[in-house]
Design a protein around this motif. Sequence first.
Motif, PDB file in Angstrom:
ATOM      1  N   PHE A  97       8.166   0.049 -59.031  1.00  0.00           N
ATOM      2  CA  PHE A  97       9.474  -0.226 -59.626  1.00  0.00           C
ATOM      3  C   PHE A  97       9.320  -1.542 -60.364  1.00  0.00           C
ATOM      4  N   ASN A 125       7.032  -4.301 -58.958  1.00  0.00           N
ATOM      5  CA  ASN A 125       6.925  -4.096 -57.518  1.00  0.00           C
ATOM      6  C   ASN A 125       6.166  -2.799 -57.212  1.00  0.00           C
ATOM      7  N   VAL A 149       5.325  -0.172 -54.902  1.00  0.00           N
ATOM      8  CA  VAL A 149       5.938   0.261 -53.647  1.00  0.00           C
ATOM      9  C   VAL A 149       5.039   1.240 -52.901  1.00  0.00           C
ATOM     10  N   PRO A 151       8.005  -1.270 -41.148  1.00  0.00           N
ATOM     11  CA  PRO A 151       9.131  -2.152 -41.437  1.00  0.00           C
ATOM     12  C   PRO A 151       9.950  -1.671 -42.626  1.00  0.00           C
ATOM     13  N   SER A 152      11.142  -2.229 -42.754  1.00  0.00           N
ATOM     14  CA  SER A 152      12.034  -1.894 -43.858  1.00  0.00           C
ATOM     15  C   SER A 152      11.426  -2.318 -45.197  1.00  0.00           C
ATOM     16  N   GLY A 153      11.579  -1.480 -46.201  1.00  0.00           N
ATOM     17  CA  GLY A 153      11.142  -1.836 -47.548  1.00  0.00           C
ATOM     18  C   GLY A 153       9.664  -1.648 -47.801  1.00  0.00           C
ATOM     19  N   THR A 154       8.968  -0.891 -46.940  1.00  0.00           N
ATOM     20  CA  THR A 154       7.526  -0.731 -47.128  1.00  0.00           C
ATOM     21  C   THR A 154       7.167   0.530 -47.897  1.00  0.00           C
ATOM     22  N   GLY A 155       8.175   1.312 -48.306  1.00  0.00           N
ATOM     23  CA  GLY A 155       7.884   2.470 -49.145  1.00  0.00           C
ATOM     24  C   GLY A 155       7.905   3.808 -48.420  1.00  0.00           C
ATOM     25  N   LYS A 156       8.462   3.844 -47.198  1.00  0.00           N
ATOM     26  CA  LYS A 156       8.491   5.102 -46.450  1.00  0.00           C
ATOM     27  C   LYS A 156       9.361   6.135 -47.167  1.00  0.00           C
ATOM     28  N   SER A 157      10.569   5.720 -47.548  1.00  0.00           N
ATOM     29  CA  SER A 157      11.448   6.651 -48.277  1.00  0.00           C
ATOM     30  C   SER A 157      10.843   7.022 -49.620  1.00  0.00           C
ATOM     31  N   THR A 158      10.253   6.034 -50.277  1.00  0.00           N
ATOM     32  CA  THR A 158       9.674   6.291 -51.595  1.00  0.00           C
ATOM     33  C   THR A 158       8.542   7.306 -51.502  1.00  0.00           C
ATOM     34  N   GLU A 206      14.735   9.469 -42.085  1.00  0.00           N
ATOM     35  CA  GLU A 206      15.669   8.841 -41.154  1.00  0.00           C
ATOM     36  C   GLU A 206      16.912   9.696 -40.901  1.00  0.00           C
ATOM     37  N   HIS A 259      13.155   5.767 -37.049  1.00  0.00           N
ATOM     38  CA  HIS A 259      13.163   4.532 -36.262  1.00  0.00           C
ATOM     39  C   HIS A 259      13.281   4.849 -34.777  1.00  0.00           C
TER      40      HIS A 259
HETATM   41  N1  LIG Z   1      15.336   2.906 -57.343  1.00  0.00           N
HETATM   42  C1  LIG Z   1      14.715   1.748 -57.057  1.00  0.00           C
HETATM   43  N2  LIG Z   1      14.619   0.758 -57.971  1.00  0.00           N
HETATM   44  C2  LIG Z   1      13.983  -0.400 -57.690  1.00  0.00           C
HETATM   45  N3  LIG Z   1      13.416  -0.664 -56.528  1.00  0.00           N
HETATM   46  C3  LIG Z   1      13.460   0.265 -55.552  1.00  0.00           C
HETATM   47  C4  LIG Z   1      14.123   1.519 -55.771  1.00  0.00           C
HETATM   48  N4  LIG Z   1      14.014   2.254 -54.641  1.00  0.00           N
HETATM   49  C5  LIG Z   1      13.330   1.488 -53.761  1.00  0.00           C
HETATM   50  N5  LIG Z   1      13.000   0.300 -54.309  1.00  0.00           N
HETATM   51  C6  LIG Z   1      12.228  -0.760 -53.655  1.00  0.00           C
HETATM   52  O1  LIG Z   1      11.052  -0.191 -53.153  1.00  0.00           O
HETATM   53  C7  LIG Z   1      10.715  -0.750 -51.903  1.00  0.00           C
HETATM   54  C8  LIG Z   1      10.511   0.330 -50.885  1.00  0.00           C
HETATM   55  O2  LIG Z   1      11.733   0.997 -50.651  1.00  0.00           O
HETATM   56  P1  LIG Z   1      11.858   2.200 -49.642  1.00  0.00           P
HETATM   57  O3  LIG Z   1      13.261   2.650 -49.681  1.00  0.00           O
HETATM   58  O4  LIG Z   1      10.818   3.210 -49.922  1.00  0.00           O
HETATM   59  O5  LIG Z   1      11.546   1.497 -48.260  1.00  0.00           O
HETATM   60  P2  LIG Z   1      11.621   2.077 -46.789  1.00  0.00           P
HETATM   61  O6  LIG Z   1      10.299   1.864 -46.183  1.00  0.00           O
HETATM   62  O7  LIG Z   1      12.172   3.455 -46.828  1.00  0.00           O
HETATM   63  O8  LIG Z   1      12.657   1.089 -46.098  1.00  0.00           O
HETATM   64  P3  LIG Z   1      13.823   1.374 -45.029  1.00  0.00           P
HETATM   65  O9  LIG Z   1      13.176   1.394 -43.686  1.00  0.00           O
HETATM   66  O10 LIG Z   1      14.724   0.210 -45.162  1.00  0.00           O
HETATM   67  O11 LIG Z   1      14.470   2.663 -45.391  1.00  0.00           O
HETATM   68  C9  LIG Z   1      11.806  -1.745 -51.566  1.00  0.00           C
HETATM   69  O12 LIG Z   1      11.351  -3.029 -51.922  1.00  0.00           O
HETATM   70  C10 LIG Z   1      12.944  -1.331 -52.445  1.00  0.00           C
HETATM   71  O13 LIG Z   1      13.711  -2.445 -52.787  1.00  0.00           O
END
Ligand SMILES: Nc1ncnc2c1ncn2[C@@H]1O[C@H](COP(=O)(O)OP(=O)(O)OP(=O)(O)O)[C@@H](O)[C@H]1O
Lengths: 224, 243
Positions: free
Chosen positions: B11, B14, B16, B35-42, B165, B197
Motif C-alpha cells: 500500500f 508500505n 504489507v 500481531p495487529s497490522g502484520t498483513g493477515k487480513s491482506t 477473524e 485471535h
Molecule cells: N486499503 C488499505 N490501504 C492502505 N493501507 C492498508 C489497507 N489495508 C490494510 N492496510 C495496511 O496494511 C497493513 C496490514 O493490514 P492487515 O489488515 O492485513 O493487518 P492484520 O494482520 O489483518 O491486522 P489485524 O489483526 O488488526 O486485523 C496495516 O499496516 C494496514 O494499515
Amino acid sequence: MRPLDLDYMLGLLPVLLKYVPLTLAMASVAMVLALALASLMAIVRVLRVPGLDQLTKVFISFFRGTPLLVQLFLFYYGLPQIFSFLTAIDGVTAAVMGLTLHFAAYMAESIRAAIIGVDRSQWEASLSVGMTTAQMMRRIILPQAARIAAPTLVNYFVDIIKSTSLAFTLGVTELMGAAQKEAAGSFLYFEAFIMVAIIYWVIVELLTMVQRQLEVRLGKAHAR
Amino acid sequence: MISVKGLTKRFGENTVLDGIDLDIATGERVAVIGPSGTGKSTLLRSLNFLEKPDAGIITVGDVTVDASTASASEQRAVRRRTSFVFQNYALFANKTARDNIAEGLITVRGWSRAQAQARAEEILATIGLAEKAESYPAALSGGQQQRVGIGRAMAADAEIMLIDEPTSALDPEWVDEVLQLLKRVADARQTMLIVTHEMQFARDIADRVLFMDGGRIVEQGAPEVIFTEPKDPRTRAFLRKVL
Ligand SMILES: Nc1ncnc2c1ncn2[C@@H]1O[C@H](COP(=O)(O)OP(=O)(O)OP(=O)(O)O)[C@@H](O)[C@H]1O
Ligand SMILES: [Mg+2]
C-alpha cells in the motif's frame, strides 16, 4: 375587487381535467426514460468507465447548468435547423425528450450518491463469491441503492409533473396550454390559472401521500 | 490444493505482504496468528482478489494465475474456488438468509433458483437456522448472521475457505455458537485458512499454525509445537502476550 366567476371555474374543471392524462403520460414517460438513463450514467460514474465517465460529467454539468426552458427551445426550435431529420418531431416528443435529459442529469447524481451509500461490505461480498460486476450491480448494489434513492426520485417525479407545463411554450396543448387558451377566450385569467394551479396541487399532494406510504414500506423492507 | 509463491502486496510505500510462499494441502486446516497490522487480513483478501497483489503466483485447484496481471475472468475463477467468511459477516442486506446462501449458486454456478434454494435450505438445516430461512440479515443476531456467512461459504463448495477473524466482531454471547459451527466445518476436513485471535480454538482445529509478522511468515508448524516451544523470539513474545 371583482367577485370570482365561480360558475365559470366549475365549468372549466371538466375541460381542464381532460388534459390531466396527457400531463401524467408525458411526465411518466419522461420519468421512466430519465430513470433508465440516470441509472446508466450513475453506474458509469461510479465505475469510472474510461471515456464515458468524462462524457457523462459534461452531459450532467450542461443539463444541470442551463435552464430547462432554454433546453426545450434548443430542442424544439434550434436543433431541427441544424439536423433536418428532427423537423418532424412534434412538441410533445420534444418536451418529453427535454424533460428526460434534464432530469436524468439530476437523478444521475442522486443515484450515484445512493450507490456510493451502499456499504462497502456489499461490494466485497458480491465479488468474493465470484459475481461479475454486472451481476453485483443488478442483484445486490442497485436494489439497495434504489431504497436509498427512492424518496428523492419521487421528488423529481413531482418536479417533472410541474415542469410539463413548460411544454405549452412548444405549442403543446397540455394542462397549462389548455388553461392559457381558455383564459385567452374568456379574459378570466385569474379563474383559469387558479384552477390549473389547484389541479397541479392536488396531483402533487396525492403523489406526496404515495411517497409517504412508500417510505414507510421501504423502512420496513429487509428488516423482517 | 492451494499454492502461493512470492505473494507481495504494497500500500504505497508500505509493504504489507513481503513475498509469501505457502502451500496448503487439500483437507488441511491452517490457522494464522500474529500481531495487529502484520498483513493477515491482506493475505486472505489477496487470495480472494479483494486486494490486487503486486506480485506472486496463485494456484487454487486447477487454476494458476499471475496475481499481479490476472484478468477479471481469472480473478473470478480464483474467487469461485476460494470462499470468504468476513469479520463483519457482510451478508447481502437485500436477501433473506436462504437467498444469501443461494445467491452464489445462481449467479456464479448457474444453478436454477429452485435447485439453489433447496441446497440453501439443506445448509440452513445443517447450521441450525432452518426456521430463519425467510429472515433478512437485519433481523438476525450477530451470531446468526455469521453462521449464515459460514453457510454461504459452505455453499460455494470451494477449494479453500478463507476465514478472517470470524468472531471478533461478535458480542461475547454469540462467540461459542460460531466457533462450534466452524469446528464442525473443520472436522469435515474442509480446507481452510483462518485468521483468529482465539488461540485455544486455533489449537483445537488447526493442523498447522502460521505466525506472521511484518508481512512474512516467521514461523510455522503443528499447534503443539508452535504453542509450546516456539523458536522465533517474535513468536515467543507474541504468545506471551496473548496466552
Ligand atoms: N486499503 C488499505 N490501504 C492502505 N493501507 C492498508 C489497507 N489495508 C490494510 N492496510 C495496511 O496494511 C497493513 C496490514 O493490514 P492487515 O489488515 O492485513 O493487518 P492484520 O494482520 O489483518 O491486522 P489485524 O489483526 O488488526 O486485523 C496495516 O499496516 C494496514 O494499515
Ligand atoms: Mg485483520
